[in-house]
Design an enzyme around this catalytic site. Structure first.
Site, PDB file in Angstrom:
ATOM      1  N   HIS A  41      -8.202   8.049   3.240  1.00 49.93           N
ATOM      2  CA  HIS A  41      -7.586   9.378   3.253  1.00 49.93           C
ATOM      3  C   HIS A  41      -8.653  10.431   3.093  1.00 49.93           C
ATOM      4  O   HIS A  41      -9.666  10.214   2.427  1.00 49.93           O
ATOM      5  CB  HIS A  41      -6.516   9.517   2.167  1.00 49.93           C
ATOM      6  CG  HIS A  41      -6.975   9.148   0.790  1.00 49.93           C
ATOM      7  ND1 HIS A  41      -7.102   7.835   0.386  1.00 49.93           N
ATOM      8  CD2 HIS A  41      -7.354   9.905  -0.270  1.00 49.93           C
ATOM      9  CE1 HIS A  41      -7.528   7.798  -0.874  1.00 49.93           C
ATOM     10  NE2 HIS A  41      -7.700   9.042  -1.295  1.00 49.93           N
ATOM     11  N   CYS A  50       0.845  -1.207   0.000  1.00 52.34           N
ATOM     12  CA  CYS A  50       0.000   0.000   0.000  1.00 52.34           C
ATOM     13  C   CYS A  50       0.873   1.247   0.000  1.00 52.34           C
ATOM     14  O   CYS A  50       1.702   1.442   0.898  1.00 52.34           O
ATOM     15  CB  CYS A  50      -0.916  -0.022   1.223  1.00 52.34           C
ATOM     16  SG  CYS A  50      -1.807   1.512   1.466  1.00 52.34           S
TER      17      CYS A  50
END
Ligand code: AMP
Ligand code: ZN
Length: 114
Positions: free
Chosen positions: A100, A4
């Site tokens: 996010h 990631c």
């Protein structure tokens, strides 16, 4: 997660232009800014998206919003205004699978988004 990109940024394995950091959260400038101020705020621990927020991990979201509150004062957009967005899934326009929050400001932002 080992593959990631935002986990790697959180660990410092990929460089980022940091705006704020503590033990749980990192904020850094987006590499393709969509506004004069475009900061991404992420939990350091991997959470895939809003879909993975649950009773065990949801306190990080409150913390992220407290952090956003500090950042907007520091970057002088608290009074002019800003937008916080979290894209989720394909139709939501999510391209990075690590939760996010986009913090956008510094210009008039159109509504509704495309
Ligand atoms: P989203 O499309 O909502 O998943 O947002 C992902 C965001 O991450 C996009 O605005 C990208 O420009 C940004 N991004 C991707 N890679 C990086 C990176 N290495 N450093 C900073 N921002 C990045
Ligand atoms: Zn991750």
């Amino acid at each position: 997660m080992s593959d990631c990109i935002f986990c790697k940024i959180a660990k410092g394995e990929i460089p980022s232009k940091k705006v704020y950091e503590d033990d749980k959260v990192l904020a850094f400038y987006d590499i393709e800014p969509a506004a004069p101020v475009h900061v991404l705020v992420i939990p350091k621990n991997h959470i895939g998206s809003i879909n993975e927020i649950n009773n065990e991990n949801s306190s990080i979201v409150a913390h992220i919003f407290e952090v956003i509150n500090k950042i907007v004062v520091e970057l002088n957009i608290a009074d002019t205004g800003y937008r916080v967005v979290s894209n989720c899934g394909d139709q939501g326009g999510q391209t990075v699978g690590h939760l996010h929050f986009h913090l956008l400001g510094g210009r008039n932002l159109a509504w509704p988004p495309g």
